[in-house]
Design a protein around this motif. Structure first.
Motif, mmCIF file in Angstrom:
data_model
loop_
_atom_site.group_PDB
_atom_site.id
_atom_site.type_symbol
_atom_site.label_atom_id
_atom_site.label_comp_id
_atom_site.label_asym_id
_atom_site.label_seq_id
_atom_site.Cartn_x
_atom_site.Cartn_y
_atom_site.Cartn_z
ATOM 1 N N ASP A 121 60.961 58.013 51.885
ATOM 2 C CA ASP A 121 60.454 59.388 51.892
ATOM 3 C C ASP A 121 61.051 60.148 50.707
ATOM 4 O O ASP A 121 61.868 61.046 50.861
ATOM 5 C CB ASP A 121 60.801 60.073 53.215
ATOM 6 C CG ASP A 121 60.126 61.420 53.363
ATOM 7 O OD1 ASP A 121 59.273 61.776 52.522
ATOM 8 O OD2 ASP A 121 60.468 62.134 54.323
ATOM 9 N N MET A 122 60.635 59.758 49.507
ATOM 10 C CA MET A 122 61.202 60.324 48.279
ATOM 11 C C MET A 122 60.958 61.823 48.142
ATOM 12 O O MET A 122 61.748 62.525 47.523
ATOM 13 C CB MET A 122 60.652 59.586 47.055
ATOM 14 C CG MET A 122 61.015 58.108 47.012
ATOM 15 S SD MET A 122 62.783 57.795 46.891
ATOM 16 C CE MET A 122 63.096 58.311 45.208
ATOM 17 N N VAL A 168 68.147 59.836 52.174
ATOM 18 C CA VAL A 168 66.693 59.703 52.206
ATOM 19 C C VAL A 168 66.323 58.884 53.442
ATOM 20 O O VAL A 168 67.074 57.997 53.847
ATOM 21 C CB VAL A 168 66.155 59.049 50.901
ATOM 22 C CG1 VAL A 168 66.653 57.626 50.740
ATOM 23 C CG2 VAL A 168 64.642 59.107 50.823
ATOM 24 N N ASP A 169 65.192 59.197 54.052
ATOM 25 C CA ASP A 169 64.708 58.432 55.199
ATOM 26 C C ASP A 169 63.895 57.236 54.710
ATOM 27 O O ASP A 169 63.128 57.337 53.745
ATOM 28 C CB ASP A 169 63.835 59.295 56.110
ATOM 29 C CG ASP A 169 64.646 60.262 56.954
ATOM 30 O OD1 ASP A 169 65.887 60.125 57.028
ATOM 31 O OD2 ASP A 169 64.033 61.162 57.554
ATOM 32 N N LEU A 170 64.062 56.117 55.408
ATOM 33 C CA LEU A 170 63.323 54.890 55.148
ATOM 34 C C LEU A 170 62.600 54.499 56.426
ATOM 35 O O LEU A 170 63.072 54.816 57.520
ATOM 36 C CB LEU A 170 64.272 53.742 54.774
ATOM 37 C CG LEU A 170 64.827 53.673 53.360
ATOM 38 C CD1 LEU A 170 65.586 54.889 52.955
ATOM 39 C CD2 LEU A 170 65.688 52.436 53.209
ATOM 40 N N TYR A 171 61.469 53.802 56.271
ATOM 41 C CA TYR A 171 60.750 53.337 57.447
ATOM 42 C C TYR A 171 60.212 51.932 57.218
ATOM 43 O O TYR A 171 59.543 51.657 56.219
ATOM 44 C CB TYR A 171 59.570 54.254 57.793
ATOM 45 C CG TYR A 171 58.672 53.660 58.850
ATOM 46 C CD1 TYR A 171 59.102 53.553 60.163
ATOM 47 C CD2 TYR A 171 57.418 53.166 58.528
ATOM 48 C CE1 TYR A 171 58.295 52.976 61.138
ATOM 49 C CE2 TYR A 171 56.598 52.595 59.494
ATOM 50 C CZ TYR A 171 57.049 52.506 60.796
ATOM 51 O OH TYR A 171 56.258 51.923 61.758
ATOM 52 N N PHE A 204 57.820 60.167 59.678
ATOM 53 C CA PHE A 204 58.661 60.990 58.811
ATOM 54 C C PHE A 204 58.602 62.464 59.186
ATOM 55 O O PHE A 204 59.506 63.225 58.863
ATOM 56 C CB PHE A 204 58.253 60.844 57.345
ATOM 57 C CG PHE A 204 58.710 59.568 56.701
ATOM 58 C CD1 PHE A 204 59.941 59.002 56.983
ATOM 59 C CD2 PHE A 204 57.903 58.933 55.778
ATOM 60 C CE1 PHE A 204 60.368 57.830 56.378
ATOM 61 C CE2 PHE A 204 58.306 57.752 55.165
ATOM 62 C CZ PHE A 204 59.542 57.210 55.465
ATOM 63 N N ASP A 205 57.527 62.876 59.836
ATOM 64 C CA ASP A 205 57.341 64.287 60.153
ATOM 65 C C ASP A 205 57.696 64.635 61.594
ATOM 66 O O ASP A 205 57.638 65.793 61.980
ATOM 67 C CB ASP A 205 55.895 64.688 59.858
ATOM 68 C CG ASP A 205 55.548 64.415 58.402
ATOM 69 O OD1 ASP A 205 56.393 64.674 57.527
ATOM 70 O OD2 ASP A 205 54.442 63.906 58.146
ATOM 71 N N GLN A 215 64.805 63.633 67.283
ATOM 72 C CA GLN A 215 64.977 63.104 68.633
ATOM 73 C C GLN A 215 63.708 62.463 69.170
ATOM 74 O O GLN A 215 63.747 61.778 70.171
ATOM 75 C CB GLN A 215 65.496 64.178 69.601
ATOM 76 C CG GLN A 215 64.533 65.317 69.855
ATOM 77 C CD GLN A 215 64.662 66.451 68.861
ATOM 78 O OE1 GLN A 215 65.030 66.275 67.717
ATOM 79 N NE2 GLN A 215 64.357 67.652 69.289
ATOM 80 N N GLN A 216 62.572 62.676 68.512
ATOM 81 C CA GLN A 216 61.317 62.087 68.963
ATOM 82 C C GLN A 216 60.749 61.127 67.926
ATOM 83 O O GLN A 216 59.589 60.798 67.961
ATOM 84 C CB GLN A 216 60.289 63.186 69.228
ATOM 85 C CG GLN A 216 60.700 64.135 70.324
ATOM 86 C CD GLN A 216 59.716 65.276 70.462
ATOM 87 O OE1 GLN A 216 58.813 65.443 69.672
ATOM 88 N NE2 GLN A 216 59.915 66.074 71.484
ATOM 89 N N ALA A 217 61.571 60.660 67.013
ATOM 90 C CA ALA A 217 61.084 59.840 65.900
ATOM 91 C C ALA A 217 60.899 58.385 66.293
ATOM 92 O O ALA A 217 61.360 57.484 65.643
ATOM 93 C CB ALA A 217 62.031 59.949 64.716
#
Length: 183
Positions: free
Chosen positions: A36-37, A78-81, A156-157, A161-163
């Motif tokens: 999530d750049m 940064v977040d990764l998925y 990402f959005d 707590q609900q990801a």
């Protein structure tokens, strides 16, 4: 809290956990994930010996916050998925110089190509490591490369707590030469 993914610069290896509880870490042997750049953060980070990191973020990527105290180092988050490789969304945070160098190069590549991929996010692959020796011994710089672009996943959005990850990774909108890249 999000589960982390970390890079050990002394070993050149990636690690994560199944969940945020007491699950043991496991090695991620193929780091290929959506980064999530657009929402990367930079700032000051302190990794205390027996606790969670303390983070003090910059107001923007182009304006550095003052150092909040002794022991803090410059870093990023940064977040990764990847459902396959990381078991969902993971938070990647580091202050290691070789990792910051790799992320700076990746960010430059992302900025140069993002306008040609509107509404998309990059799938990044670690294509190995490069050993760098200095007075502190060997460190291993990850070689990060954009391998394709995909639609931005809803994970990402979602609130932290609900990801919960979706049932499968998002599919790219258009075919490309890199369609065989799994994440």
């Amino acid at each position: 809290f999000k589960v982390y993914v970390k890079y050990n610069a002394k070993a050149g290896r990636w690690y994560t956990k199944k969940d945020e509880k007491d699950a043991p870490e496991f090695e991620v042997t193929d780091l290929t994930a959506i980064f999530d750049m657009e929402n990367i953060k930079t700032g000051w980070i302190l990794f205390p010996p027996n606790g969670a990191p303390i983070k003090h973020w910059d107001p923007s990527l182009y304006q550095e916050a003052p150092c909040p105290g002794e022991g803090f180092k410059r870093g990023f988050q940064v977040d990764l998925y990847s459902e396959k490789n990381l078991l969902g969304v993971r938070e990647f945070c580091s202050t290691a110089g070789v990792v910051i160098t790799a992320m700076n190069a990746l960010h430059t590549d992302w900025e140069a190509t993002k306008d040609a991929n509107p509404g998309k996010v990059p799938v990044i692959k670690c294509n190995g490591v490069v050993e760098l020796k200095n007075k502190h011994g060997s460190n291993y710089e990850p070689q990060l490369q954009i391998v394709k672009w995909v639609d931005r996943p809803d994970v990402f959005d979602a609130p932290a707590q609900q990801a919960a990850p979706p049932a499968k990774a998002p599919e790219p909108a258009a075919a490309s030469a890199d369609d065989d890249v799994e994440f």
